[in-house]
Scaffold this active site. Structure first.
Site, mmCIF file in Angstrom:
data_model
loop_
_atom_site.group_PDB
_atom_site.id
_atom_site.type_symbol
_atom_site.label_atom_id
_atom_site.label_comp_id
_atom_site.label_asym_id
_atom_site.label_seq_id
_atom_site.Cartn_x
_atom_site.Cartn_y
_atom_site.Cartn_z
ATOM 1 N N SER A 200 10.438 -4.664 -2.319
ATOM 2 C CA SER A 200 10.288 -3.455 -3.135
ATOM 3 C C SER A 200 10.515 -3.838 -4.589
ATOM 4 C CB SER A 200 11.287 -2.382 -2.694
ATOM 5 O OG SER A 200 12.592 -2.719 -3.111
ATOM 6 N N ASP B 183 8.976 1.933 -5.280
ATOM 7 C CA ASP B 183 10.006 2.957 -5.069
ATOM 8 C C ASP B 183 9.862 4.029 -6.145
ATOM 9 O OD1 ASP B 183 11.010 0.020 -5.262
ATOM 10 O OD2 ASP B 183 12.042 0.840 -3.522
ATOM 11 N N GLY C 67 18.173 5.714 -4.215
ATOM 12 C CA GLY C 67 18.341 5.916 -5.656
ATOM 13 C C GLY C 67 18.466 4.612 -6.421
ATOM 14 N N PHE C 68 19.053 3.601 -5.770
ATOM 15 C CA PHE C 68 19.297 2.362 -6.508
ATOM 16 C C PHE C 68 19.144 1.155 -5.583
ATOM 17 C CE2 PHE C 68 20.655 4.485 -10.288
ATOM 18 C CZ PHE C 68 21.168 5.691 -9.823
ATOM 19 N N GLY C 69 18.785 0.035 -6.149
ATOM 20 C CA GLY C 69 18.737 -1.202 -5.380
ATOM 21 C C GLY C 69 20.125 -1.832 -5.329
ATOM 22 N N GLY C 70 20.293 -2.806 -4.463
ATOM 23 C CA GLY C 70 21.529 -3.575 -4.410
ATOM 24 C C GLY C 70 22.721 -2.841 -3.819
ATOM 25 N N ASP D 236 15.314 0.399 4.936
ATOM 26 C CA ASP D 236 15.218 0.287 3.486
ATOM 27 C C ASP D 236 16.589 0.480 2.854
ATOM 28 O OD1 ASP D 236 13.074 2.094 1.091
ATOM 29 O OD2 ASP D 236 14.651 0.586 0.818
ATOM 30 N N GLY D 237 17.115 -0.647 2.331
ATOM 31 C CA GLY D 237 18.386 -0.556 1.607
ATOM 32 C C GLY D 237 19.416 -1.505 2.191
ATOM 33 N N GLY D 238 19.785 -2.508 1.407
ATOM 34 C CA GLY D 238 20.803 -3.463 1.857
ATOM 35 C C GLY D 238 20.312 -4.423 2.910
ATOM 36 N N GLY E 182 14.706 -5.400 -1.559
ATOM 37 C CA GLY E 182 14.572 -5.443 -3.011
ATOM 38 C C GLY E 182 15.442 -6.543 -3.595
HETATM 39 C C1 DX5 Z 1 16.268 3.337 -2.560
HETATM 40 C C2 DX5 Z 1 15.410 2.154 -2.893
HETATM 41 C C3 DX5 Z 1 16.044 0.874 -2.390
HETATM 42 C C4 DX5 Z 1 15.133 -0.328 -2.502
HETATM 43 C C5 DX5 Z 1 15.686 -1.509 -1.736
HETATM 44 O O1 DX5 Z 1 17.505 3.201 -3.090
HETATM 45 O O2 DX5 Z 1 14.169 2.370 -2.268
HETATM 46 O O3 DX5 Z 1 16.380 1.069 -1.045
HETATM 47 O O4 DX5 Z 1 13.908 -0.045 -1.990
HETATM 48 O O5 DX5 Z 1 16.910 -1.780 -2.253
HETATM 49 P P1 DX5 Z 1 17.770 -3.098 -1.862
HETATM 50 O O6 DX5 Z 1 16.967 -3.929 -0.905
HETATM 51 O O7 DX5 Z 1 17.981 -3.788 -3.183
HETATM 52 O O8 DX5 Z 1 19.021 -2.574 -1.255
#
Ligand code: DX5
Length: 225
Positions: A18, A45, A152-155, A181-183, A203
């Site tokens: 992403s 995203d 809302g945020f990556g990482g 999706d996420g972490g 991401g």
């Molecule tokens: C929602 C975003 C994230 C992103 C992936 O917050 O959509 O989930 O895609 O984030 P990572 O892989 O960095 O947790």
């Protein structure tokens, strides 16, 4: 509209970088590098600052990604009233549109519109949303995104109860694509795949990987072998 075209669950697990964590100043290169590194799709995203407390990309960024890769592009609409934006994102080049079940009062019509526009349709559910909320729409979508962080945020940190929730979604359908999706990284990827996930959005574990993008994708795939 007939039910969703029947799809066997993809046996091959797909890795979907992403672009939220990519270097926006070098987006074309970063997308091309992900493609060379073995990515199966690219996810954009999309955030509106209302449904989630962040503001990111519009259709113009999907157009830019479209010019940079031949891979399928998913537009994950983390926006209120996604029905207002479907045509713009399909015209921009998105091959699949994901909407949040919490974000529209007309989910069935929204999914049908996505398919009438010629794109694949997916739904995403937030960590606090019940799997039961998928039951009625499931026959009409090709993908369910089980959010493994609050969007809302990556990482962000992977929510530990996610694999149990993925198992409950897999119990509803043997052939639906289950995206997470996420972490998602080399540690969490095996957990979610064992629970039934088939599409991994990554991401920070790809675009923030110290060895580079291709190495980040490889680290996830190696963890699944
Ligand atoms: C929602 C975003 C994230 C992103 C992936 O917050 O959509 O989930 O895609 O984030 P990572 O892989 O960095 O947790």
């Amino acid at each position: 509209m007939a039910d969703r075209p029947s799809r066997r669950a993809s046996v091959k697990v797909e890795v979907v970088p992403s672009i939220l964590s990519a270097d926006a100043g070098r987006l074309a290169d970063q997308v091309a590098e992900a493609e060379r590194g073995g990515a199966d799709r690219i996810q954009v995203d999309v955030m509106d600052g209302h449904f989630v407390p962040n503001l990111t990309f519009g259709p113009v960024v999907v157009e830019a990604v479209r010019r940079s890769t031949r891979l399928p592009i998913e537009a994950h609409l983390m926006v209120e009233r996604p029905e207002l934006f479907l045509e713009a994102f399909v015209k921009a080049g998105a091959t699949l549109i994901e909407v949040q079940v919490e974000a529209t009062t007309s989910l069935y019509r929204t999914v049908q519109t996505i398919r009438e526009l010629g794109a694949g349709a997916g739904v995403a559910i937030n960590p606090g949303t019940s799997v039961e909320d998928l039951r009625e729409i499931l026959p009409y979508v090709e993908l369910v995104n089980v959010m493994t962080v609050e969007p809302g945020f990556g990482g962000q940190k992977f929510i530990p109860h996610s694999p149990e929730k993925i198992r409950r979604v897999r119990a509803l359908s043997k052939d639906i694509e289950i995206e997470v999706d996420g972490g998602i990284d080399a540690r969490t990827a095996p957990l979610v795949v064992a629970a039934g996930a088939t599409v991994l959005v990554a991401g920070n574990s790809v675009y923030g990987y110290k060895g580079g993008i291709a190495a980040g994708i490889k680290a996830i795939r190696d963890a699944l072998d």
